[in-house]
Design an enzyme around this catalytic site. Structure first.
Site, PDB file in Angstrom:
ATOM      1  N   HIS A 166      -9.574   1.066   1.526  1.00  0.00           N
ATOM      2  CA  HIS A 166      -9.339   1.768   3.585  1.00  0.00           C
ATOM      3  C   HIS A 166     -10.265   1.289   3.953  1.00  0.00           C
ATOM      4  O   HIS A 166     -11.671   1.695   3.652  1.00  0.00           O
ATOM      5  CB  HIS A 166      -9.357   3.485   2.609  1.00  0.00           C
ATOM      6  CG  HIS A 166      -7.992   4.255   2.432  1.00  0.00           C
ATOM      7  ND1 HIS A 166      -8.222   5.207   1.119  1.00  0.00           N
ATOM      8  CD2 HIS A 166      -6.832   3.372   2.481  1.00  0.00           C
ATOM      9  CE1 HIS A 166      -6.644   5.173   1.269  1.00  0.00           C
ATOM     10  NE2 HIS A 166      -6.012   4.577   1.489  1.00  0.00           N
TER      11      HIS A 166
ATOM     12  N   HIS B 229       0.873  -1.191   0.011  1.00  0.00           N
ATOM     13  CA  HIS B 229       0.182  -0.307   0.024  1.00  0.00           C
ATOM     14  C   HIS B 229       0.775   1.384  -0.089  1.00  0.00           C
ATOM     15  O   HIS B 229       1.683   1.373   0.934  1.00  0.00           O
ATOM     16  CB  HIS B 229      -1.060  -0.248   1.285  1.00  0.00           C
ATOM     17  CG  HIS B 229      -1.697   0.949   1.466  1.00  0.00           C
ATOM     18  ND1 HIS B 229      -3.207   1.214   0.034  1.00  0.00           N
ATOM     19  CD2 HIS B 229      -1.848   2.389   1.691  1.00  0.00           C
ATOM     20  CE1 HIS B 229      -3.586   1.948   0.512  1.00  0.00           C
ATOM     21  NE2 HIS B 229      -3.014   3.319   1.324  1.00  0.00           N
TER      22      HIS B 229
ATOM     23  N   HIS C 272       1.435   5.172  -1.324  1.00  0.00           N
ATOM     24  CA  HIS C 272       0.599   6.670  -3.056  1.00  0.00           C
ATOM     25  C   HIS C 272       1.959   7.640  -3.061  1.00  0.00           C
ATOM     26  O   HIS C 272       3.007   8.234  -1.473  1.00  0.00           O
ATOM     27  CB  HIS C 272      -0.404   7.588  -1.830  1.00  0.00           C
ATOM     28  CG  HIS C 272      -1.513   6.784  -0.925  1.00  0.00           C
ATOM     29  ND1 HIS C 272      -3.022   6.376  -1.854  1.00  0.00           N
ATOM     30  CD2 HIS C 272      -2.042   6.830   0.139  1.00  0.00           C
ATOM     31  CE1 HIS C 272      -3.566   5.744  -1.109  1.00  0.00           C
ATOM     32  NE2 HIS C 272      -2.777   5.639   0.222  1.00  0.00           N
TER      33      HIS C 272
ATOM     34  N   HIS D 265     -12.143   3.361  -2.696  1.00  0.00           N
ATOM     35  CA  HIS D 265     -11.401   4.483  -1.770  1.00  0.00           C
ATOM     36  C   HIS D 265     -11.345   3.933  -0.517  1.00  0.00           C
ATOM     37  O   HIS D 265     -11.118   3.703   0.363  1.00  0.00           O
ATOM     38  CB  HIS D 265     -11.057   5.852  -2.481  1.00  0.00           C
ATOM     39  CG  HIS D 265     -10.287   6.805  -1.385  1.00  0.00           C
ATOM     40  ND1 HIS D 265     -10.931   7.020  -0.277  1.00  0.00           N
ATOM     41  CD2 HIS D 265      -9.351   7.142  -1.290  1.00  0.00           C
ATOM     42  CE1 HIS D 265     -10.288   7.103   0.615  1.00  0.00           C
ATOM     43  NE2 HIS D 265      -8.577   7.233  -0.324  1.00  0.00           N
TER      44      HIS D 265
ATOM     45  N   ASP E 239       2.579   3.047   2.592  1.00  0.00           N
ATOM     46  CA  ASP E 239       0.591   4.066   2.539  1.00  0.00           C
ATOM     47  C   ASP E 239       2.047   5.829   2.750  1.00  0.00           C
ATOM     48  O   ASP E 239       1.600   6.461   0.889  1.00  0.00           O
ATOM     49  CB  ASP E 239       0.163   4.189   3.832  1.00  0.00           C
ATOM     50  CG  ASP E 239      -1.308   4.765   3.669  1.00  0.00           C
ATOM     51  OD1 ASP E 239      -1.359   5.096   2.659  1.00  0.00           O
ATOM     52  OD2 ASP E 239      -1.190   4.845   5.422  1.00  0.00           O
TER      53      ASP E 239
ATOM     54  N   ARG F 226      -4.448  15.960   5.461  1.00  0.00           N
ATOM     55  CA  ARG F 226      -5.347  16.226   4.389  1.00  0.00           C
ATOM     56  C   ARG F 226      -5.381  17.092   3.494  1.00  0.00           C
ATOM     57  O   ARG F 226      -4.701  17.881   2.194  1.00  0.00           O
ATOM     58  CB  ARG F 226      -7.039  15.747   4.421  1.00  0.00           C
ATOM     59  CG  ARG F 226      -6.922  14.082   4.538  1.00  0.00           C
ATOM     60  CD  ARG F 226      -8.036  13.669   3.908  1.00  0.00           C
ATOM     61  NE  ARG F 226      -9.446  14.586   4.335  1.00  0.00           N
ATOM     62  CZ  ARG F 226     -10.661  14.165   4.018  1.00  0.00           C
ATOM     63  NH1 ARG F 226     -11.110  13.320   3.298  1.00  0.00           N
ATOM     64  NH2 ARG F 226     -11.442  14.595   3.897  1.00  0.00           N
TER      65      ARG F 226
ATOM     66  N   TYR G  43      -5.266   7.163  -6.992  1.00  0.00           N
ATOM     67  CA  TYR G  43      -6.444   8.760  -6.945  1.00  0.00           C
ATOM     68  C   TYR G  43      -6.373   9.799  -7.670  1.00  0.00           C
ATOM     69  O   TYR G  43      -7.330  10.336  -8.540  1.00  0.00           O
ATOM     70  CB  TYR G  43      -6.577   7.999  -5.626  1.00  0.00           C
ATOM     71  CG  TYR G  43      -6.062   9.259  -4.893  1.00  0.00           C
ATOM     72  CD1 TYR G  43      -6.129  10.064  -4.383  1.00  0.00           C
ATOM     73  CD2 TYR G  43      -5.965   8.803  -3.795  1.00  0.00           C
ATOM     74  CE1 TYR G  43      -5.298  11.226  -3.753  1.00  0.00           C
ATOM     75  CE2 TYR G  43      -4.726   8.810  -3.015  1.00  0.00           C
ATOM     76  CZ  TYR G  43      -5.050  10.560  -2.093  1.00  0.00           C
ATOM     77  OH  TYR G  43      -3.937  10.684  -2.002  1.00  0.00           O
TER      78      TYR G  43
ATOM     79  N   HIS H 255      -5.334  -0.665   6.338  1.00  0.00           N
ATOM     80  CA  HIS H 255      -5.287  -0.155   7.644  1.00  0.00           C
ATOM     81  C   HIS H 255      -5.734  -1.540   8.989  1.00  0.00           C
ATOM     82  O   HIS H 255      -5.596  -1.595   9.433  1.00  0.00           O
ATOM     83  CB  HIS H 255      -6.068   1.666   7.619  1.00  0.00           C
ATOM     84  CG  HIS H 255      -5.318   2.420   7.597  1.00  0.00           C
ATOM     85  ND1 HIS H 255      -4.126   2.328   7.043  1.00  0.00           N
ATOM     86  CD2 HIS H 255      -6.217   3.434   6.142  1.00  0.00           C
ATOM     87  CE1 HIS H 255      -3.283   3.322   6.397  1.00  0.00           C
ATOM     88  NE2 HIS H 255      -4.180   3.773   5.822  1.00  0.00           N
TER      89      HIS H 255
HETATM   90 ZN   LIG Z   1      -3.487   4.892   2.269  1.00  0.00          ZN
END
Ligand SMILES: [Zn+2]
Length: 443
Positions: free
Chosen positions: A228, A57, A59, A203, A316, A80, A119, A265
């Site tokens: 997730h 996993h 990004h 997602h 991640d 975020r 994404y 997670h």
């Molecule tokens: Zn993630």
């Protein structure tokens, strides 16, 4: 055909085996001989050979946030904000460059394959690129330049929340508008190609709603599915308020759980959630360094793996790229929560960091064994961490002591991509990371 002669090999047990001959033909391991003698022409490998680490996993672009988002207060939700700022600054070129350097860092850290939870699909206003998969294919090209395998886990991100059907302005480039448009775009990727595969990634239950999840089940066509799940208590509360169910129950009722499924997670689960994941033999991908960094919590890894869920690990947010730390953290974080030591065997932690990831990404066999792809790494024992290497307790010594800088050599499909700590095709990973991050960060 090439035959390697390893001083030591870790092959899945608690101990390492001495003097292991590994023969590779056409990128696949064709013979393994333990306690062998070196033959003329064998390529000698000092140190410990082990299967390549599989990062289930990632990004990749979050690598740009490293060092810039750890010092302050706040939580997942406030983190975020800068993440979305960078997400909305990326172009296909800057996304590809940043991912290339991030994947090259992974290669130097012993990672031979990655699941990229991708994404950033469209222009910032949501309009499509000429090739609607331009951004996803940029991830594939980045992995190819770095020499590692990739499962492109193409993300469906259709809604801001269960009670907010429209994506937020900063989420527009993530959304295909509706699930059919997303399915069409994923179909256009086909089955992947040499060194890359395609997976599906609704997602979260915030971003893809129950009726859409059912449509994904009907159109999966054998692909793995990653979601997730329950990273945050607020995510559970919103899901229960809207549906009367936990996220895992929503996914189970949609028919999504099973061996092809990985809950990423899985931090805040109920006893029912755990039994649903275990009885379906679903995968669970924990990302402990990110979960720590974002103050998410500690998931019930030992209960899940004892019950039959397949454990894998991911870096991640890429604030750290250290699969040894991800693996040891599964055990050490749980020690802090339970007050008990040794809830996971060291070998099981290394298995999660290697073949567990390959299983989660749908890649099948992975290890120093006949028939597996020749994806393996060599750890140097000439470091202060691994000096006095204890072969009888090899898994424990590696998982509790090794660091990415102990990875000396890396092979993927029999092709060497890292030699003596240097990447063979990306010449200046340090400088490249600096330039790629400077191009997208103005924090
Ligand atoms: Zn993630």
């Amino acid at each position: 055909m090439t035959t390697y002669f390893a001083q030591w090999a870790w092959r899945g047990a608690e101990h390492a085996v001495a003097n292991v001959r590994i023969t590779v033909a056409n990128g696949v391991i064709s013979a393994v001989e333990d306690n062998a003698s070196k033959q003329d022409g064998d390529v000698a490998i000092a140190g410990v050979v082990m299967p390549g680490l599989v990062n289930a996993h990632s990004h990749a672009f979050h690598r740009a946030l490293r060092g810039r988002t750890h010092g302050g207060a706040g939580d997942f939700w406030s983190w975020r904000t800068p993440m979305y700022e960078i997400a909305n600054r990326l172009t296909p070129d800057s996304y590809r460059e940043l991912a290339t350097m991030t994947f090259a860092e992974m290669a130097l850290s012993g990672i031979t394959g990655v699941g990229e939870f991708h994404y950033i699909h469209h222009n910032t206003d949501g309009t499509k690129y000429k090739n609607p998969n331009e951004m996803g294919l940029a991830m594939v090209q980045a992995a190819q330049r770095a020499g590692i395998r990739i499962a492109l886990l193409d993300v469906a991100y259709l809604h801001a929340a269960l009670d907010k059907p429209e994506p937020l302005a900063e989420q527009k480039r993530f959304s295909d508008g509706n699930v059919d448009a997303w399915l069409d775009r994923v179909d256009a990727l086909g089955e992947g190609g040499d060194g890359w595969t395609v997976g599906m990634a609704p997602h979260s239950v915030r971003a893809v709603h129950p009726n859409e999840l059912e449509e994904i089940v009907a159109n999966r066509h054998g692909k793995v599915v990653h979601v997730h799940v329950s990273e945050q208590p607020a995510e559970n509360a919103a899901c229960i308020a809207a549906t009367g169910k936990t996220p895992t129950q929503v996914l189970a009722d949609a028919g999504l759980l099973g061996r092809h499924f990985t809950a990423v997670h899985a931090t805040h689960l109920t006893a029912t959630d755990i039994s649903l994941l275990c009885s379906s033999h679903s995968g669970v991908c924990m990302c402990p360094t990110t979960e720590r960094d974002l103050a998410d919590g500690v998931g019930p890894a030992s209960t899940l793996s004892a019950g039959g869920a397949v454990l894998s690990l991911g870096t991640d947010s890429n604030a750290f790229i250290d699969m040894f730390e991800e693996a040891r953290a599964v055990e050490t974080d749980e020690r802090l929560v339970t007050g008990k030591r040794g809830v996971h065997s060291p070998a099981s932690l290394l298995i999660a960091a290697t073949s567990g990831g390959a299983t989660s990404l749908g890649w099948g066999q992975h290890g120093i064994q006949v028939g597996a792809p020749a994806d393996f790494i060599a750890l140097s024992l000439n470091s202060v961490r691994l000096a006095s290497f204890d072969a009888a307790n090899a898994a424990a010594h590696i998982v509790h002591s090794a660091a990415p800088s102990d990875v000396r050599d890396v092979w993927v499909g029999g092709r060497q991509i890292v030699q003596d700590h240097q990447h063979l095709t990306v010449s200046d990973v340090v400088g490249g990371l600096g330039r790629a991050i400077a191009a997208v960060v103005t924090l």
